[in-house]
Motif scaffolding. Structure first.
Motif, PDB file in Angstrom:
ATOM      1  N   ASP A 193       0.405   5.111   0.588  1.00 11.43           N
ATOM      2  CA  ASP A 193      -0.475   6.181   1.046  1.00 11.43           C
ATOM      3  C   ASP A 193       0.254   7.503   0.833  1.00 11.43           C
ATOM      4  O   ASP A 193       1.234   7.798   1.517  1.00 11.43           O
ATOM      5  CB  ASP A 193      -0.814   5.979   2.521  1.00 11.43           C
ATOM      6  CG  ASP A 193      -1.911   6.928   3.008  1.00 11.43           C
ATOM      7  OD1 ASP A 193      -2.100   7.991   2.384  1.00 11.43           O
ATOM      8  OD2 ASP A 193      -2.563   6.609   4.018  1.00 11.43           O
ATOM      9  N   ARG A 235      -1.027  10.575   1.165  1.00 12.73           N
ATOM     10  CA  ARG A 235      -1.679  11.731   1.780  1.00 12.73           C
ATOM     11  C   ARG A 235      -0.724  12.582   2.597  1.00 12.73           C
ATOM     12  O   ARG A 235      -0.931  13.790   2.732  1.00 12.73           O
ATOM     13  CB  ARG A 235      -2.856  11.260   2.646  1.00 12.73           C
ATOM     14  CG  ARG A 235      -4.043  10.764   1.825  1.00 12.73           C
ATOM     15  CD  ARG A 235      -5.136  10.206   2.690  1.00 12.73           C
ATOM     16  NE  ARG A 235      -4.715   8.977   3.368  1.00 12.73           N
ATOM     17  CZ  ARG A 235      -5.486   8.287   4.204  1.00 12.73           C
ATOM     18  NH1 ARG A 235      -6.733   8.701   4.454  1.00 12.73           N
ATOM     19  NH2 ARG A 235      -5.038   7.185   4.771  1.00 12.73           N
ATOM     20  N   ARG A 257      -9.049   4.982  -2.650  1.00  9.31           N
ATOM     21  CA  ARG A 257      -8.171   3.813  -2.720  1.00  9.31           C
ATOM     22  C   ARG A 257      -8.325   3.178  -4.094  1.00  9.31           C
ATOM     23  O   ARG A 257      -9.445   2.896  -4.528  1.00  9.31           O
ATOM     24  CB  ARG A 257      -8.504   2.806  -1.616  1.00  9.31           C
ATOM     25  CG  ARG A 257      -8.311   3.317  -0.222  1.00  9.31           C
ATOM     26  CD  ARG A 257      -8.779   2.323   0.825  1.00  9.31           C
ATOM     27  NE  ARG A 257      -7.968   1.126   0.831  1.00  9.31           N
ATOM     28  CZ  ARG A 257      -6.856   0.965   1.546  1.00  9.31           C
ATOM     29  NH1 ARG A 257      -6.426   1.958   2.338  1.00  9.31           N
ATOM     30  NH2 ARG A 257      -6.172  -0.155   1.510  1.00  9.31           N
ATOM     31  N   VAL A 274      -3.406   5.056  -2.034  1.00  9.94           N
ATOM     32  CA  VAL A 274      -4.342   5.808  -1.201  1.00  9.94           C
ATOM     33  C   VAL A 274      -4.060   7.286  -1.416  1.00  9.94           C
ATOM     34  O   VAL A 274      -2.935   7.748  -1.206  1.00  9.94           O
ATOM     35  CB  VAL A 274      -4.192   5.453   0.291  1.00  9.94           C
ATOM     36  CG1 VAL A 274      -5.240   6.197   1.119  1.00  9.94           C
ATOM     37  CG2 VAL A 274      -4.318   3.950   0.497  1.00  9.94           C
ATOM     38  N   VAL A 297       0.842  -1.187   0.000  1.00 11.34           N
ATOM     39  CA  VAL A 297       0.000   0.000   0.000  1.00 11.34           C
ATOM     40  C   VAL A 297       0.879   1.239   0.000  1.00 11.34           C
ATOM     41  O   VAL A 297       1.808   1.355   0.803  1.00 11.34           O
ATOM     42  CB  VAL A 297      -0.932   0.019   1.229  1.00 11.34           C
ATOM     43  CG1 VAL A 297      -1.755   1.308   1.254  1.00 11.34           C
ATOM     44  CG2 VAL A 297      -1.846  -1.200   1.225  1.00 11.34           C
ATOM     45  N   ALA A 346     -10.712   9.484   1.692  1.00  9.99           N
ATOM     46  CA  ALA A 346      -9.620   8.847   0.960  1.00  9.99           C
ATOM     47  C   ALA A 346     -10.158   8.145  -0.265  1.00  9.99           C
ATOM     48  O   ALA A 346     -11.306   7.682  -0.288  1.00  9.99           O
ATOM     49  CB  ALA A 346      -8.882   7.859   1.863  1.00  9.99           C
TER      50      ALA A 346
END
Length: 271
Positions: free
Chosen positions: A203, A205, A265, A232, A201, A263
């Motif tokens: 992410d 952000r 995904r 993400v 994953v 979010a």
């Protein structure tokens, strides 16, 4: 403050901006590869080993040739500027640290140790880039009698002719014809499926916006053919998906796993 404020000539201002973008690209790609290794380290030795090998190859191909070229082209000139000798010596010391961390990553006995070495490599390189972009390049651009654009031309020429700077790894796969197709996930619309649960994953952000796209590109380059990663994002990354398709036509399939509100995904599969 803009690059033009620092530069003593317009071409040096343009070169300064381009160099900063280039360092941001390398830092972002490194961050993406490190993140995938970290997330894979706890999910199986085999998957983590693939990401470790790809990260080492990236460092041999991109990061280490770049630091060697800095020492050969930029630093001899920067060392002659007033009050910069200690700064340059410190940056050369960071180069030695980076090389040692790449070697440690290469020979790490376990994936847990490799993950720790990779994270340390990322931290040191990001600090190095901050000094390079914030101090060395502006000082060279502003120095009378120094042409930063010419220095950077020499740097890129040296990188291009470095033996370690080979072509793209075969592990990155070959591009395929066709378009990027976005699919809707069935069921609850979240990433609760067993397939997604075992995939790395990324992410983005909390990643600075200037590095975000480069981080995703670097991570995608680390995903082997037939595998996937979960992205993400804080919003629907439509411009990013367009850039991915432009860079690699038809190479990645996209499936939305979640569409907001906090979010987004997406599962990006390397065909």
């Amino acid at each position: 403050m803009s690059a033009l404020t620092f530069a003593s000539a317009p071409e040096d201002a343009e070169a300064l901006y381009g160099a900063e973008a280039d360092y941001a690209r390398i830092a972002g790609e490194l961050a993406g590869r490190v993140t995938l290794l970290l997330t894979a380290a706890g999910r199986g030795e085999r998957a983590a080993e693939r990401f470790r090998a790809g990260l080492v190859a990236f460092c041999d191909r991109e990061l280490l040739p770049h630091t060697a070229a800095e020492e050969a082209t930029l630093y001899p000139v920067a060392r002659r500027l007033p009050d910069t000798r200690l700064l340059v010596e410190g940056l050369i010391g960071e180069h030695r640290c980076l090389a040692s961390l790449v070697d440690a990553l290469r020979t790490a006995p376990t994936t847990a140790v490799a993950a720790a070495d990779a994270r340390a490599l990322q931290v040191v390189f990001e600090e190095h880039v901050a000094k390079q972009n914030g101090l060395v390049l502006p000082l060279l651009a502003a120095a009378p009698g120094v042409r930063l654009a010419r220095l950077l031309e020499r740097l890129h020429h040296r990188i291009a002719h470095t033996p370690l700077n080979g072509g793209a790894s075969a592990a990155n796969g070959t591009q395929k014809a066709g378009g990027m197709k976005a699919e809707e996930s069935a069921g609850c619309g979240c990433a609760c499926g067993a397939e997604e649960a075992t995939e790395p994953v990324l992410d983005v952000r909390d990643i600075p916006h200037a590095l975000r796209h480069a981080t995703v590109f670097g991570a995608l380059e680390a995903v082997p053919a037939g595998q996937a990663m979960v992205l993400v994002a804080p919003h629907d990354p439509i411009p990013l998906l367009a850039q991915i398709e432009q860079r690699n036509p038809g190479l990645f399939a996209v499936k939305y796993l979640q569409r907001g509100p906090e979010a987004w995904r997406l599962r990006l599969s390397h065909r």
